[in-house]
Design a protein around this motif. Structure first.
Motif: not given
Length: 181
Positions: A85-107
């Motif tokens: 979060h301090q250095y957001p550009t250091i890694m390659k990024k993949l983006q999930v859709d809105r439906g996946a957010i709650k599952f990702v945050l559950a691990g």
């Protein structure tokens, strides 16, 4: 990985020798070229670098009692989410859709359809077995750090099963442990 992680899971902490410290710094610099300018601030040469050994062959790189990087066995070093979060550009990024957010945050691991559906974004340059930042549709900061199981091209082509292993996510044990005392 860090779902129920606490400081009790740390089995030992060792201050590493200068040669090991150089090796860790070099592998982090090779993995994340975007960190090169601030690497001396993150991992100062004079400040002691501590490697905390945890269960499941997990190592934490700790500077001034703050965990900055982790790796499993001898795999690549991955930054903690606080550092990302301090250095957001250091890694390659993949983006999930809105439906996946709650599952990702559950691990949960990131499934291919969550990356290929509208709202999901794939970086075609991402190869297999690469550390990536998992972003969410409509959100500014990364919500997880993952390790790809297949390349982005394969994720698009196969579109089934687990595409990215979820290593560390917001509000897991490592996120809650701001300092390792």
């Amino acid at each position: 990985m860090f779902k129920k992680f606490t400081s009790e899971d740390v089995s030992g902490q060792n201050q590493v020798k200068a040669s090991v410290q150089r090796k860790i710094r070099q592998s982090i610099a090779d993995e994340y070229p975007g960190l090169e300018l601030v690497l001396d601030d993150l991992l100062p040469k004079k400040s002691p670098l501590i490697v905390a050994k945890c269960q499941n062959h997990l190592n934490l790189v700790v500077v001034n009692n703050v965990p900055l990087f982790f790796n499993i066995r001898d795999g690549p070093y991955m930054p903690t989410l606080r550092l990302l979060h301090q250095y957001p550009t250091i890694m390659k990024k993949l983006q999930v859709d809105r439906g996946a957010i709650k599952f990702v945050l559950a691990g949960a691991n990131i499934m291919c359809p969550g990356l290929t559906s509208p709202g999901g974004v794939l970086d075609d340059e991402v190869g297999a077995e690469t550390p990536v930042a998992i972003m969410a549709e409509g959100k500014q900061h990364a919500l997880a750090i993952g390790f790809t199981k297949m390349s982005a091209k394969d994720i698009k082509a196969i579109n089934k099963g687990i595409g990215v292993d979820n290593m560390h996510y917001l509000n897991d044990g490592l996120w809650k442990m701001e300092r390792l005392d």
